[in-house]
Design an enzyme around this catalytic site. Sequence first.
Site, PDB file in Angstrom:
ATOM      1  N   ARG A  29       1.139  -1.482  -0.221  1.00  0.00           N
ATOM      2  CA  ARG A  29       0.090  -0.305   0.221  1.00  0.00           C
ATOM      3  C   ARG A  29       0.839   1.287  -0.048  1.00  0.00           C
ATOM      4  O   ARG A  29       0.195   2.169  -0.039  1.00  0.00           O
ATOM      5  CB  ARG A  29      -1.072   0.005   1.321  1.00  0.00           C
ATOM      6  N   GLN A  94      13.990 -14.001   5.636  1.00  0.00           N
ATOM      7  CA  GLN A  94      12.724 -14.812   5.085  1.00  0.00           C
ATOM      8  C   GLN A  94      11.928 -14.676   4.271  1.00  0.00           C
ATOM      9  O   GLN A  94      11.607 -14.394   2.895  1.00  0.00           O
ATOM     10  CB  GLN A  94      10.973 -14.734   6.663  1.00  0.00           C
TER      11      GLN A  94
HETATM   12  C1  UD1 Z   1      -0.264  -8.624  13.535  1.00  0.00           C
HETATM   13  C2  UD1 Z   1      -1.042 -10.235  14.367  1.00  0.00           C
HETATM   14  C3  UD1 Z   1      -2.848  -9.825  15.233  1.00  0.00           C
HETATM   15  C4  UD1 Z   1      -2.517  -8.042  15.738  1.00  0.00           C
HETATM   16  C5  UD1 Z   1      -1.545  -7.305  14.463  1.00  0.00           C
HETATM   17  C6  UD1 Z   1      -0.813  -5.665  15.181  1.00  0.00           C
HETATM   18  C7  UD1 Z   1      -0.694 -12.199  13.539  1.00  0.00           C
HETATM   19  C8  UD1 Z   1      -0.864 -13.517  13.359  1.00  0.00           C
HETATM   20  N1  UD1 Z   1      -1.570 -10.687  13.752  1.00  0.00           N
HETATM   21  O1  UD1 Z   1      -1.038  -9.041  12.424  1.00  0.00           O
HETATM   22  O2  UD1 Z   1      -2.876 -10.067  16.358  1.00  0.00           O
HETATM   23  O3  UD1 Z   1      -2.999  -7.367  15.856  1.00  0.00           O
HETATM   24  O4  UD1 Z   1      -0.109  -7.608  13.727  1.00  0.00           O
HETATM   25  O5  UD1 Z   1      -0.342  -5.060  13.873  1.00  0.00           O
HETATM   26  O6  UD1 Z   1       1.369 -12.074  14.424  1.00  0.00           O
HETATM   27  N2  UD1 Z   1       5.608 -10.092   8.249  1.00  0.00           N
HETATM   28  C9  UD1 Z   1       7.170 -10.608   8.014  1.00  0.00           C
HETATM   29  N3  UD1 Z   1       6.455 -11.431   7.214  1.00  0.00           N
HETATM   30  C10 UD1 Z   1       5.692 -12.030   6.788  1.00  0.00           C
HETATM   31  C11 UD1 Z   1       4.664 -11.726   7.967  1.00  0.00           C
HETATM   32  C12 UD1 Z   1       4.369 -10.466   8.006  1.00  0.00           C
HETATM   33  O7  UD1 Z   1       8.101 -10.499   8.464  1.00  0.00           O
HETATM   34  O8  UD1 Z   1       5.821 -13.373   6.367  1.00  0.00           O
HETATM   35  C13 UD1 Z   1       5.545  -8.108   9.265  1.00  0.00           C
HETATM   36  C14 UD1 Z   1       5.340  -7.343   8.817  1.00  0.00           C
HETATM   37  O9  UD1 Z   1       5.920  -7.138   7.511  1.00  0.00           O
HETATM   38  C15 UD1 Z   1       4.747  -6.845   9.512  1.00  0.00           C
HETATM   39  C16 UD1 Z   1       5.091  -7.347  10.913  1.00  0.00           C
HETATM   40  O10 UD1 Z   1       5.656  -8.561  10.315  1.00  0.00           O
HETATM   41  O11 UD1 Z   1       5.255  -5.545  10.182  1.00  0.00           O
HETATM   42  C17 UD1 Z   1       3.055  -7.929  11.028  1.00  0.00           C
HETATM   43  O12 UD1 Z   1       2.777  -8.285   9.968  1.00  0.00           O
HETATM   44  P1  UD1 Z   1       1.675  -7.888   9.572  1.00  0.00           P
HETATM   45  O13 UD1 Z   1       0.759  -8.202   8.021  1.00  0.00           O
HETATM   46  O14 UD1 Z   1       1.211  -6.659   9.433  1.00  0.00           O
HETATM   47  O15 UD1 Z   1       0.590  -8.790  10.801  1.00  0.00           O
HETATM   48  P2  UD1 Z   1      -1.232  -8.420  11.165  1.00  0.00           P
HETATM   49  O16 UD1 Z   1      -2.078  -9.596   9.859  1.00  0.00           O
HETATM   50  O17 UD1 Z   1      -1.658  -6.903  11.029  1.00  0.00           O
END
Ligand code: UD1
Length: 484
Positions: A29, A94
């Site tokens: 986004r 990752q």
């Molecule tokens: C996550 C939490 C949710 C919380 C929210 C707060 C999980 C499953 N859920 O959700 O409970 O309320 O954050 O904002 O953890 N990232 C990686 N690798 C991945 C996936 C994500 O590095 O495979 C990083 C993203 O870049 C980001 C962070 O992890 O910086 C959080 O990921 P995001 O997808 O925003 O998590 P949410 O689904 O929002």
Amino acid sequence: MTSGIQTQGGALEGIPIDVVIMAAGKGTRMKSRLPKVLHPLAGRTLLRHVLDTAQALQARQAVVITGHGAIEVEAACAMDSVATGQLAINFVRQEPQLGTGHAVQQAVPVLADDGVVVVLSGDVPLTQADTLFHLIKACAGKSLALLTLEMPDPSGYGRIVRSGAAAGGAVQAIVEHKDATAAQRDITEIYSGIMAVPAAQLKLWLARLDNQNAQSEFYLTDIVKFAVADGVRVVAHKIDDALQVAGVNSPVQLAQLERAYQLQQAHRWMEEGVRLADPARFDVRGDLLCARDVSIDVNCVFEGQVNLGEGVSIGANCVIANAVIEAGAVIHPFTHIDGEKLGVTVGSGALIGPFARLRPGARLGADVHIGNFVEVKNSTLARGAKANHLAYLGDAIVGERVNFGAGSITANYDGANKHRTEIEADVHVGSNCVLVAPVTIGAGGTVGGGSTITKSTPAGALSVARGKQVSIANWSRPQKLPKA
Ligand code: UD1
Ligand code: CA
């Protein structure tokens, strides 16, 4: 602006802290070529904010999990690590990105068993170190501590599910929005994305994750139910400052966090006595220091390291970077000062601008006057020297009380090399002069207007180097030829 915390030698009561920063996500986004965590907020990348927080916690290491734009993110981090000092940074890739649990699984090989792991996100820049310190205290090396908060609109977040109906019941699980039942979606306590967890336990739980859920992802949040099953205490540390856990997913959110952060800084400075014409039009993208009775008009930007002495006044629309402005100096509107690596010093009582430009290595003594459309680079001006209009001083040493006339310049560059100009004390340089360096204008001397000076001049002399004026009497100008 992190407040003091009482960790010692990188440990909380002897327990080392390892910070894991998730930064592998795509940031679709943002609609940008630049990886999301490298976008700047208040002059530092989002990731750098998080690394600085890890540094403030005196973490043993920061493990940065990269994926999208990994090479760029790692390179930027390596540059930052110079600035963050002693914090050890380890990178883990990752690829592909299979969820937050999968992200943290990648860090397992570089996590020792004896520490507490603090999980942060590279796109959540404004978490305060003392908030994390309290979270780590709640973990105490043995519990799973979750940072939570109440959200009027919790949609999209993981919900904190507690036993019984009461809000004070023990935490049972985090249920992601997409997996939540209608009743669970009514829960307003959400997981912030930040936790502190004993490393040894974390590793055991990570090994048990699966992706049997609505998003087919490995959820880090599933470790809560494993902790409950294993009889490990789960503590929710609830805060009420949403800014500290706000993430950046879009340019709009980035701008919102920038404004909120700048407003915080503005209020902090006003509480210290700084008078801001408008706290909403004040931007600090670095480290600003202000003494007493500083006043700053609207639309000023401060970058890098800027020190403002007592009683300094900054006019509207100034950009000031890497500079020391000493007591009582006045910077008039629309002045641009950038010291870059060499710095700029403005002496006490000096008057600068409007529309002045001070470049790296400008060292202005007390009561110096630099007026409109005057540029100063790598030059020292002693007390009381003045260049008030349309001038350039580069690679020059200017003595006390020198007056440098309108439109005059130092020709410091011969096309290949830079040379110095010395203008000794009490010299008066007329208007529209060119001082061709290397050259010295002797003390007390005068340079006649319009002169191009190529040889050093003796002290006390009037030096003139221009075509002699002639007047031809009764001069008749050419007439238009009659039409053929
Ligand atoms: C996550 C939490 C949710 C919380 C929210 C707060 C999980 C499953 N859920 O959700 O409970 O309320 O954050 O904002 O953890 N990232 C990686 N690798 C991945 C996936 C994500 O590095 O495979 C990083 C993203 O870049 C980001 C962070 O992890 O910086 C959080 O990921 P995001 O997808 O925003 O998590 P949410 O689904 O929002
Ligand atoms: Ca998110």
